[in-house]
Scaffold this motif. Sequence first.
Motif, PDB file in Angstrom:
ATOM      1  N   LEU A 136     -25.804 -18.596 -10.076  1.00 38.14           N
ATOM      2  CA  LEU A 136     -25.283 -18.132 -11.360  1.00 38.14           C
ATOM      3  C   LEU A 136     -25.620 -19.112 -12.478  1.00 38.14           C
ATOM      4  N   TYR A 137     -25.510 -20.391 -12.192  1.00 38.19           N
ATOM      5  CA  TYR A 137     -25.830 -21.407 -13.202  1.00 38.19           C
ATOM      6  C   TYR A 137     -27.294 -21.321 -13.623  1.00 38.19           C
ATOM      7  N   ILE A 138     -28.185 -21.151 -12.647  1.00 38.46           N
ATOM      8  CA  ILE A 138     -29.615 -21.017 -12.959  1.00 38.46           C
ATOM      9  C   ILE A 138     -29.865 -19.769 -13.790  1.00 38.46           C
ATOM     10  N   PHE A 139     -29.186 -18.672 -13.447  1.00 41.17           N
ATOM     11  CA  PHE A 139     -29.330 -17.441 -14.222  1.00 41.17           C
ATOM     12  C   PHE A 139     -28.928 -17.663 -15.673  1.00 41.17           C
ATOM     13  N   VAL A 140     -27.809 -18.363 -15.890  1.00 36.46           N
ATOM     14  CA  VAL A 140     -27.310 -18.597 -17.247  1.00 36.46           C
ATOM     15  C   VAL A 140     -28.269 -19.485 -18.030  1.00 36.46           C
ATOM     16  N   VAL A 141     -28.728 -20.548 -17.392  1.00 37.57           N
ATOM     17  CA  VAL A 141     -29.611 -21.499 -18.070  1.00 37.57           C
ATOM     18  C   VAL A 141     -30.950 -20.857 -18.440  1.00 37.57           C
ATOM     19  N   LEU A 142     -31.468 -20.016 -17.556  1.00 40.36           N
ATOM     20  CA  LEU A 142     -32.789 -19.423 -17.768  1.00 40.36           C
ATOM     21  C   LEU A 142     -32.726 -18.043 -18.426  1.00 40.36           C
ATOM     22  N   TRP A 143     -31.541 -17.592 -18.818  1.00 39.71           N
ATOM     23  CA  TRP A 143     -31.389 -16.253 -19.385  1.00 39.71           C
ATOM     24  C   TRP A 143     -32.167 -16.103 -20.683  1.00 39.71           C
ATOM     25  N   ASN A 166     -32.577  -9.597  -8.813  1.00 41.08           N
ATOM     26  CA  ASN A 166     -31.843 -10.757  -8.318  1.00 41.08           C
ATOM     27  C   ASN A 166     -30.502 -10.916  -9.022  1.00 41.08           C
ATOM     28  N   ARG A 167     -30.489 -10.648 -10.319  1.00 41.16           N
ATOM     29  CA  ARG A 167     -29.235 -10.784 -11.066  1.00 41.16           C
ATOM     30  C   ARG A 167     -28.216  -9.723 -10.668  1.00 41.16           C
ATOM     31  N   LEU A 168     -28.687  -8.522 -10.426  1.00 46.10           N
ATOM     32  CA  LEU A 168     -27.783  -7.448 -10.045  1.00 46.10           C
ATOM     33  C   LEU A 168     -27.273  -7.593  -8.616  1.00 46.10           C
ATOM     34  N   LEU A 169     -28.058  -8.246  -7.769  1.00 47.89           N
ATOM     35  CA  LEU A 169     -27.678  -8.362  -6.363  1.00 47.89           C
ATOM     36  C   LEU A 169     -26.782  -9.565  -6.077  1.00 47.89           C
ATOM     37  N   LEU A 170     -26.753 -10.548  -6.960  1.00 50.89           N
ATOM     38  CA  LEU A 170     -25.898 -11.712  -6.741  1.00 50.89           C
ATOM     39  C   LEU A 170     -24.420 -11.340  -6.586  1.00 50.89           C
ATOM     40  N   PRO A 171     -23.845 -10.496  -7.469  1.00 55.44           N
ATOM     41  CA  PRO A 171     -22.443 -10.113  -7.255  1.00 55.44           C
ATOM     42  C   PRO A 171     -22.230  -9.420  -5.917  1.00 55.44           C
TER      43      PRO A 171
END
Length: 227
Positions: free
Chosen positions: A91-98, A111-116
Amino acid sequence: MTQPTSGTYFSIVSVLLLVLSVVAFSDNLFTDVSQPSNSDPKFIVHGLFGLAWYVLLATQANLVRTRKLRLHRKLGIAAFIVAIGVTLSTLYIFVVLWKGWANMEPEVRANRLLLPGYALCVLLAWQLRGRSDWHKRLIFIGTFFMLGPVVDRIYDPLVMSWAKPLFSTLYTRQVDEIAYLVFRWGSWAGFFLSLWLYDRKQIGRIHPVTRAGCTWFALVVLVSEFS
């Protein structure tokens, strides 16, 4: 002929996933350790949690297969903690690279949709650890949800390393892109299909966890590719 034990499938698949993850990130681990991501704390932490998850997955599945359930339960606490680490570091990587939904490649959207889904599966697996049929399927479906980076990076060492030199005259950029997409989605979907076939063979029907996991994966693929 005797039927294989119900744990054989999970044992084999878990070891396969561990091997694939090591091969996929072999450059980080062995061949190119000086690359920038190896000195970036967020990637180091995420990578360690990811590797620990696959190691524990294989260990736990084989402990069940060998009936060492007491140790399996003890390690389950560590696996749950590692799963939290995988979730938060990803999640942190997703936020930083968003950079916005429209600017992301389809595989990144997936990948973002499957994390939850991964986080929910692990949480439910912990709550339903007394029901082995639900518990093990939730763990593996959740793991399948997180396979995107592995199937992305396994393409080069498993396919490109031999296919491009062997078919150099045919291997254009367009062919490579098509081959990559077929390999990526085909191999990823293949893990879900394997669990579907396992259910048909072992219990004569598709378990609700398998059905729900496959459905969510299919929906994510459609949304990420066409949104």
